[in-house]
Design a protein around this motif. Structure first.
Motif, mmCIF file in Angstrom:
data_model
loop_
_atom_site.group_PDB
_atom_site.id
_atom_site.type_symbol
_atom_site.label_atom_id
_atom_site.label_comp_id
_atom_site.label_asym_id
_atom_site.label_seq_id
_atom_site.Cartn_x
_atom_site.Cartn_y
_atom_site.Cartn_z
ATOM 1 N N GLU A 30 0.832 -1.220 -0.085
ATOM 2 C CA GLU A 30 -0.109 -0.011 -0.054
ATOM 3 C C GLU A 30 0.990 1.199 0.058
ATOM 4 O OE1 GLU A 30 -2.821 -0.652 3.313
ATOM 5 O OE2 GLU A 30 -4.349 -1.515 1.989
ATOM 6 N N PRO A 31 1.965 1.397 0.678
ATOM 7 C CA PRO A 31 2.762 2.561 0.615
ATOM 8 C C PRO A 31 3.436 2.923 -0.603
ATOM 9 C CG PRO A 31 3.295 1.290 2.701
ATOM 10 C CD PRO A 31 2.325 0.519 1.845
ATOM 11 N N VAL A 32 3.918 1.725 -1.356
ATOM 12 C CA VAL A 32 4.317 1.851 -2.671
ATOM 13 C C VAL A 32 3.172 2.451 -3.651
ATOM 14 C CG1 VAL A 32 5.377 0.691 -4.529
ATOM 15 C CG2 VAL A 32 6.091 0.035 -1.989
ATOM 16 N N ILE A 33 2.062 1.721 -3.622
ATOM 17 C CA ILE A 33 1.003 2.208 -4.596
ATOM 18 C C ILE A 33 0.490 3.734 -4.202
ATOM 19 C CG2 ILE A 33 -1.558 1.850 -5.099
ATOM 20 C CD1 ILE A 33 -0.954 -1.245 -4.461
ATOM 21 N N GLU A 34 0.499 4.108 -2.836
ATOM 22 C CA GLU A 34 0.226 5.369 -2.717
ATOM 23 C C GLU A 34 1.182 6.459 -3.118
ATOM 24 O OE1 GLU A 34 -0.466 8.297 1.394
ATOM 25 O OE2 GLU A 34 -0.951 5.883 1.632
ATOM 26 N N ALA A 35 2.530 5.928 -3.167
ATOM 27 C CA ALA A 35 3.642 6.820 -3.480
ATOM 28 C C ALA A 35 3.536 6.897 -5.055
ATOM 29 C CB ALA A 35 4.844 6.308 -3.246
ATOM 30 N N MET A 36 2.878 5.750 -5.743
ATOM 31 C CA MET A 36 2.980 6.000 -7.331
ATOM 32 C C MET A 36 1.860 6.880 -7.518
ATOM 33 S SD MET A 36 3.857 1.946 -8.149
ATOM 34 C CE MET A 36 3.627 1.987 -9.775
ATOM 35 N N THR A 37 0.687 6.554 -6.732
ATOM 36 C CA THR A 37 -0.636 7.675 -7.083
ATOM 37 C C THR A 37 -0.113 9.063 -6.824
ATOM 38 O OG1 THR A 37 -1.951 5.856 -6.439
ATOM 39 C CG2 THR A 37 -2.907 8.057 -6.311
ATOM 40 N N ASN A 38 0.708 9.465 -5.990
ATOM 41 C CA ASN A 38 1.190 10.751 -5.654
ATOM 42 C C ASN A 38 1.738 11.449 -6.706
ATOM 43 O OD1 ASN A 38 -0.272 10.643 -3.227
ATOM 44 N ND2 ASN A 38 1.361 10.352 -2.165
ATOM 45 N N TRP A 39 2.770 10.452 -7.312
ATOM 46 C CA TRP A 39 3.627 11.000 -8.425
ATOM 47 C C TRP A 39 2.845 11.064 -9.635
ATOM 48 C CZ3 TRP A 39 4.862 9.143 -13.051
ATOM 49 C CH2 TRP A 39 5.753 9.704 -14.004
ATOM 50 N N GLY A 40 1.553 10.141 -9.833
ATOM 51 C CA GLY A 40 1.046 10.258 -10.986
ATOM 52 C C GLY A 40 0.304 11.613 -10.779
ATOM 53 N N SER A 41 -0.151 12.006 -9.785
ATOM 54 C CA SER A 41 -0.844 13.326 -9.611
ATOM 55 C C SER A 41 0.025 14.459 -9.912
ATOM 56 C CB SER A 41 -1.611 13.437 -8.178
ATOM 57 O OG SER A 41 -2.415 12.370 -7.997
ATOM 58 N N PHE A 42 1.115 14.343 -9.279
ATOM 59 C CA PHE A 42 2.362 15.363 -9.500
ATOM 60 C C PHE A 42 2.533 15.536 -10.986
ATOM 61 C CE2 PHE A 42 6.700 16.252 -10.276
ATOM 62 C CZ PHE A 42 6.832 17.580 -9.688
ATOM 63 N N TYR A 43 2.732 14.398 -11.903
ATOM 64 C CA TYR A 43 3.158 14.322 -12.881
ATOM 65 C C TYR A 43 2.022 14.969 -13.767
ATOM 66 C CZ TYR A 43 4.070 12.655 -17.753
ATOM 67 O OH TYR A 43 4.074 12.583 -19.057
#
Length: 60
Positions: free
Chosen positions: A39-52
């Motif tokens: 879950e922390p990895v997926i959350e980090a990827m989600t945050n990066w996707g939003s930033f991108y």
């Protein structure tokens, strides 16, 4: 292809598959305790996707 990926995740202990013998046949998938460690990895990827997406939108 999806069925193969789900099977791999199940074999790796990341998800649990439950088949209900009803008509129509029903199958549920849920994260295992081990799978929840992702879950922390997926959350980090989600945050990066939003930033991108925000960065990309500001360029247009």
């Amino acid at each position: 292809m999806l069925a193969l990926q789900l099977n791999d995740l199940e074999q790796d202990g990341i998800i649990k598959k439950t088949i209900y013998q009803v008509k129509p046949l029903r199958t549920d998938y849920q994260l295992t305790e081990f799978g929840r460690t992702l879950e922390p990895v997926i959350e980090a990827m989600t945050n990066w996707g939003s930033f991108y997406n925000q960065k990309k939108a500001s360029r247009t």
